[in-house]
Design a protein around this motif. Structure first.
Motif, PDB file in Angstrom:
ATOM      1  N   ALA A 154       0.829  -1.202   0.000  1.00 30.08           N
ATOM      2  CA  ALA A 154       0.000   0.000   0.000  1.00 30.08           C
ATOM      3  C   ALA A 154       0.864   1.253   0.000  1.00 30.08           C
ATOM      4  O   ALA A 154       0.575   2.234  -0.699  1.00 30.08           O
ATOM      5  CB  ALA A 154      -0.925  -0.010   1.223  1.00 30.08           C
ATOM      6  N   ALA A 155       1.949   1.231   0.777  1.00 29.32           N
ATOM      7  CA  ALA A 155       2.850   2.378   0.811  1.00 29.32           C
ATOM      8  C   ALA A 155       3.446   2.633  -0.567  1.00 29.32           C
ATOM      9  O   ALA A 155       3.463   3.776  -1.048  1.00 29.32           O
ATOM     10  CB  ALA A 155       3.952   2.141   1.842  1.00 29.32           C
ATOM     11  N   ARG A 156       3.911   1.578  -1.209  1.00 30.20           N
ATOM     12  CA  ARG A 156       4.510   1.730  -2.542  1.00 30.20           C
ATOM     13  C   ARG A 156       3.511   2.294  -3.531  1.00 30.20           C
ATOM     14  O   ARG A 156       3.855   3.133  -4.374  1.00 30.20           O
ATOM     15  CB  ARG A 156       5.042   0.369  -3.033  1.00 30.20           C
ATOM     16  N   ALA A 157       2.255   1.843  -3.442  1.00 27.23           N
ATOM     17  CA  ALA A 157       1.219   2.326  -4.352  1.00 27.23           C
ATOM     18  C   ALA A 157       0.928   3.807  -4.148  1.00 27.23           C
ATOM     19  O   ALA A 157       0.438   4.485  -5.057  1.00 27.23           O
ATOM     20  CB  ALA A 157      -0.063   1.517  -4.175  1.00 27.23           C
ATOM     21  N   HIS A 158       1.236   4.325  -2.947  1.00 29.30           N
ATOM     22  CA  HIS A 158       1.043   5.737  -2.647  1.00 29.30           C
ATOM     23  C   HIS A 158       2.343   6.538  -2.783  1.00 29.30           C
ATOM     24  O   HIS A 158       2.415   7.680  -2.329  1.00 29.30           O
ATOM     25  CB  HIS A 158       0.484   5.910  -1.239  1.00 29.30           C
ATOM     26  N   GLY A 159       3.371   5.933  -3.365  1.00 27.98           N
ATOM     27  CA  GLY A 159       4.628   6.647  -3.563  1.00 27.98           C
ATOM     28  C   GLY A 159       5.485   6.758  -2.328  1.00 27.98           C
ATOM     29  O   GLY A 159       6.417   7.566  -2.283  1.00 27.98           O
ATOM     30  N   VAL A 160       5.197   5.932  -1.319  1.00 25.14           N
ATOM     31  CA  VAL A 160       5.936   5.972  -0.058  1.00 25.14           C
ATOM     32  C   VAL A 160       6.871   4.769   0.001  1.00 25.14           C
ATOM     33  O   VAL A 160       6.480   3.643  -0.321  1.00 25.14           O
ATOM     34  CB  VAL A 160       4.972   5.948   1.146  1.00 25.14           C
ATOM     35  N   GLY A 161       8.119   5.000   0.414  1.00 22.65           N
ATOM     36  CA  GLY A 161       9.061   3.916   0.594  1.00 22.65           C
ATOM     37  C   GLY A 161       9.018   3.383   2.011  1.00 22.65           C
ATOM     38  O   GLY A 161       8.694   4.113   2.957  1.00 22.65           O
ATOM     39  N   MET A 162       9.339   2.097   2.148  1.00 22.71           N
ATOM     40  CA  MET A 162       9.357   1.483   3.472  1.00 22.71           C
ATOM     41  C   MET A 162      10.563   0.577   3.587  1.00 22.71           C
ATOM     42  O   MET A 162      10.919  -0.131   2.643  1.00 22.71           O
ATOM     43  CB  MET A 162       8.072   0.688   3.712  1.00 22.71           C
ATOM     44  N   GLY A 163      11.205   0.616   4.732  1.00 24.38           N
ATOM     45  CA  GLY A 163      12.337  -0.261   5.013  1.00 24.38           C
ATOM     46  C   GLY A 163      12.129  -0.978   6.331  1.00 24.38           C
ATOM     47  O   GLY A 163      11.667  -0.378   7.307  1.00 24.38           O
ATOM     48  N   TRP A 164      12.455  -2.268   6.340  1.00 23.32           N
ATOM     49  CA  TRP A 164      12.291  -3.112   7.527  1.00 23.32           C
ATOM     50  C   TRP A 164      13.651  -3.248   8.196  1.00 23.32           C
ATOM     51  O   TRP A 164      14.577  -3.823   7.633  1.00 23.32           O
ATOM     52  CB  TRP A 164      11.748  -4.462   7.086  1.00 23.32           C
ATOM     53  N   VAL A 165      13.787  -2.752   9.410  1.00 28.71           N
ATOM     54  CA  VAL A 165      15.043  -2.818  10.159  1.00 28.71           C
ATOM     55  C   VAL A 165      14.945  -3.991  11.142  1.00 28.71           C
ATOM     56  O   VAL A 165      14.115  -3.981  12.050  1.00 28.71           O
ATOM     57  CB  VAL A 165      15.314  -1.512  10.924  1.00 28.71           C
ATOM     58  N   SER A 166      15.799  -4.984  10.933  1.00 30.18           N
ATOM     59  CA  SER A 166      15.751  -6.170  11.794  1.00 30.18           C
ATOM     60  C   SER A 166      16.998  -6.324  12.651  1.00 30.18           C
ATOM     61  O   SER A 166      17.081  -7.270  13.447  1.00 30.18           O
ATOM     62  CB  SER A 166      15.562  -7.434  10.939  1.00 30.18           C
ATOM     63  N   ILE A 167      17.958  -5.429  12.507  1.00 32.43           N
ATOM     64  CA  ILE A 167      19.197  -5.532  13.286  1.00 32.43           C
ATOM     65  C   ILE A 167      19.001  -4.726  14.573  1.00 32.43           C
ATOM     66  O   ILE A 167      19.570  -3.641  14.774  1.00 32.43           O
ATOM     67  CB  ILE A 167      20.402  -5.038  12.460  1.00 32.43           C
ATOM     68  N   LEU A 168      18.155  -5.265  15.435  1.00 36.56           N
ATOM     69  CA  LEU A 168      17.787  -4.624  16.692  1.00 36.56           C
ATOM     70  C   LEU A 168      17.562  -5.713  17.738  1.00 36.56           C
ATOM     71  O   LEU A 168      17.291  -6.867  17.396  1.00 36.56           O
ATOM     72  CB  LEU A 168      16.488  -3.810  16.529  1.00 36.56           C
ATOM     73  N   HIS A 169      17.643  -5.328  18.990  1.00 39.38           N
ATOM     74  CA  HIS A 169      17.333  -6.247  20.089  1.00 39.38           C
ATOM     75  C   HIS A 169      15.883  -6.014  20.518  1.00 39.38           C
ATOM     76  O   HIS A 169      15.568  -4.935  21.060  1.00 39.38           O
ATOM     77  CB  HIS A 169      18.274  -6.023  21.268  1.00 39.38           C
ATOM     78  N   PRO A 170      14.992  -6.973  20.309  1.00 37.80           N
ATOM     79  CA  PRO A 170      13.575  -6.752  20.617  1.00 37.80           C
ATOM     80  C   PRO A 170      13.307  -6.309  22.051  1.00 37.80           C
ATOM     81  O   PRO A 170      12.473  -5.423  22.294  1.00 37.80           O
ATOM     82  CB  PRO A 170      12.937  -8.120  20.325  1.00 37.80           C
ATOM     83  N   GLU A 171      14.029  -6.898  23.000  1.00 37.19           N
ATOM     84  CA  GLU A 171      13.776  -6.534  24.401  1.00 37.19           C
ATOM     85  C   GLU A 171      14.153  -5.082  24.662  1.00 37.19           C
ATOM     86  O   GLU A 171      13.513  -4.393  25.488  1.00 37.19           O
ATOM     87  CB  GLU A 171      14.523  -7.476  25.355  1.00 37.19           C
ATOM     88  N   THR A 172      15.169  -4.586  23.961  1.00 42.28           N
ATOM     89  CA  THR A 172      15.550  -3.182  24.102  1.00 42.28           C
ATOM     90  C   THR A 172      14.476  -2.272  23.530  1.00 42.28           C
ATOM     91  O   THR A 172      14.171  -1.217  24.115  1.00 42.28           O
ATOM     92  CB  THR A 172      16.891  -2.923  23.392  1.00 42.28           C
ATOM     93  N   ILE A 173      13.894  -2.663  22.422  1.00 39.86           N
ATOM     94  CA  ILE A 173      12.832  -1.847  21.817  1.00 39.86           C
ATOM     95  C   ILE A 173      11.631  -1.784  22.744  1.00 39.86           C
ATOM     96  O   ILE A 173      11.057  -0.711  22.960  1.00 39.86           O
ATOM     97  CB  ILE A 173      12.433  -2.418  20.441  1.00 39.86           C
TER      98      ILE A 173
END
Length: 221
Positions: A154-173
Motif C-alpha cells: 500500500a505504501a509503494r502504491a502511494h509513492g511511499v518507501g518502506m524499510g524493515w530494520v531487523s538488526i535490533l534487540h527486541p527486548e531493548t525496543i
C-alpha cells in the motif's frame, strides 16, 4: 426479499488484464528502502496506509497486530544506538571480502526516515478465541507479517518507501518504548518518500546476494 435496513451485498470488482499488469508492477517495484527524503508524511496518509494494512488476514480473525509510532527524539536516538551496537556485533561474524562488503552496505534509514513504526504481535490477544493456532501458535505472528506486507505494498502504491530494520534487540525496543512484555516485536519500519528509485534490490545491486529462484521450485509429492 431484503430485510428492512439491510443493505444489499456490493458486487465484487472485476479485475482486468490492465489491473493485473499494474499489480505485477507493484510487486516488482516494492523495495526495501533505506534512503529517504526528510519531508514528513501527511498524518492522513499514514492513517490511510494503516487502514489498508489491517485488511490483511489473521488467524481466527485475531487481528493481533499493534502499531506504535516512535516520535520522540530521545526514543529514536536510543533505537539508533541499539541498531549501531547490534550492527557492529553482526559485522564481526563476517571475514575478509564479505566483511568489507558488509561494512559498505546501508542497512537502515533510521536517521532520515520521517516516520518510524514499530509493529508488535500481542501474544495474549483474546480475539479469535485461539481458533486455528492450537497446533501452530506461530500463526499469530505470521498474521502480523501479513499486515506488514500489505502495508508495504500500500505504501509503494502511494509513492511511499518502506524499510524493515531487523538488526535490533527486541527486548531493548520494548523497554525503550515502555511496552508490555507480551507485545512481541515483529518489525521496526522506516517510512518516507524515497530519495531514489531502483527496480533491483539494493543487496543485489551492491553484490551481496542475487535472486536465485531456488525457493521458486514447485515440489510435487
Amino acid at each position: 426479499m431484503t430485510a428492512p435496513n439491510d443493505s444489499p451485498e456490493p458486487s465484487p470488482p472485476a479485475f482486468d488484464e490492465t489491473f493485473r499488469a499494474q499489480l505485477a508492477a507493484l510487486f516488482a517495484w516494492r523495495r526495501d528502502v533505506r534512503r529517504f527524503r526528510r519531508d514528513p508524511l501527511p498524518p492522513a496518509l499514514i492513517e490511510r496506509l494503516l487502514d489498508l494494512a489491517v485488511l490483511a488476514p489473521s488467524v481466527g480473525n485475531a487481528q493481533p497486530w499493534r502499531f506504535v509510532s516512535v516520535e520522540t527524539p530521545e526514543r529514536r536516538a536510543a533505537i539508533i544506538r541499539d541498531f549501531e551496537q547490534a550492527n557492529a556485533a553482526a559485522a564481526r561474524l563476517y571475514r575478509d571480502e564479505q566483511a568489507a562488503l558488509y561494512a559498505r552496505l546501508k542497512l537502515e534509514g533510521l536517521k532520515t526516515a520521517p516516520t518510524h513504526l514499530a509493529v508488535f504481535c500481542d501474544e495474549t490477544v483474546s480475539q479469535g478465541a485461539g481458533l486455528g493456532r492450537q497446533t501452530m501458535p506461530e500463526t499469530l505472528r505470521y498474521s502480523v507479517v501479513g499486515a506488514i506486507q500489505t502495508l508495504w505494498l500500500a505504501a509503494r502504491a502511494h509513492g511511499v518507501g518502506m524499510g524493515w530494520v531487523s538488526i535490533l534487540h527486541p527486548e531493548t525496543i520494548n523497554a525503550t518504548l515502555d511496552l508490555p512484555a507480551h507485545w512481541v516485536l515483529v518489525a521496526y519500519l522506516c517510512l518516507g518518500y524515497p530519495e531514489e528509485e531502483h527496480l533491483d534490490p539494493e543487496l543485489e545491486r551492491h553484490g551481496w546476494q542475487a535472486r536465485t529462484g531456488e525457493g521458486r521450485r514447485l515440489l510435487r509429492r
